[in-house]
Design an enzyme around this catalytic site. Structure first.
Site: not given
Ligand code: TIU
Length: 221
Positions: A23, A71, A128, A131, A156-157, A161, A201
């Site tokens: 993303d 996304e 996609k 997430k 990210v982030t 995701c 773990q």
């Molecule tokens: N790609 C992804 O992480 N989608 C999000 O909505 N991330 C946020 O941190 N909001």
């Protein structure tokens, strides 16, 4: 090949491993997109781009499989659950028209991957609706068809995701390593916590590693 990693070294063969970029889209990285409309400082994500560019170039040079995800939702939002669209109190909701086109909608300029990390022809691009990269996509089938068993993640982030995708990958039998400097969050504390929880773990979600160590391993061959 062996990559120094935590909680222990990550062994992989390029031919059975994919580099997965999660993303890296204008919607998350730039002003006027989904990330900003949720109230975030999008400038925090920029640090991941230069190291990710270096890794992408090195991975392409050794002929490794590259996967990019976005996304994104269909223009009619039929793949966007109302619960997702209604969540929170954003200035602009998914599907609304923002300065880079409709928020988080496929084909809009804000939904494209940033130019610095643009896909090349032949690389896999997964749109996609969730997430995680595996939910409601053919990513698993595409990886299985190519004999891929190991995944190297950036994106990210970190805690949204990227971590969702790593957890989905673990449940499907993949080993995954997250490149620490190739991922960022709007919340630095959440990035740090995610790196810890991934490798805790005995690597319950996967491994973490520095991109410089991957570059060195690829260079050594
Ligand atoms: N790609 C992804 O992480 N989608 C999000 O909505 N991330 C946020 O941190 N909001």
């Amino acid at each position: 090949m062996q990559l120094p990693a935590l909680p222990f070294p990550f062994n992989f063969e390029v031919s059975h491993t994919a580099l997965v970029l999660i993303d890296f889209q204008r919607d998350f990285m730039e002003a006027g997109g989904f990330g900003e409309t949720l109230g975030n400082n999008v400038a925090l994500l920029a640090a991941a781009v230069p190291p990710m560019q270096k890794v992408l170039a090195a991975w392409r040079a050794v002929g490794g499989l590259v996967v990019h995800t976005r996304e994104s939702h269909r223009p009619d939002l039929s793949d966007c659950p109302p619960a997702k669209r209604d969540r929170g109190n954003p200035a602009l909701r998914i599907g609304d028209v923002g300065p880079m086109g409709r928020i988080l909608v496929a084909g809009e300029s804000g939904n494209q991957i940033i130019e610095a990390l643009s896909p090349l022809p032949g690389e896999i691009v997964i749109d996609k609706p969730g997430k995680g990269a595996f939910y409601a996509t053919d990513l698993h089938a595409q990886l299985q068809a190519r004999g891929i068993t190991r995944l190297i993640f950036g994106g990210v982030t970190t805690e949204v995701c990227v971590q969702s995708s790593m957890r989905e990958a673990t449940d499907r039998g993949y080993d995954g390593v997250l490149l620490e400097d190739c991922t960022e969050s709007y919340f630095p504390a959440f990035k740090a916590a995610t790196l810890e929880m991934v490798r805790a773990q005995g690597g319950i979600v996967g491994w973490t590693a520095d991109s410089a160590d991957l570059l060195a391993a690829l260079h050594k061959g």
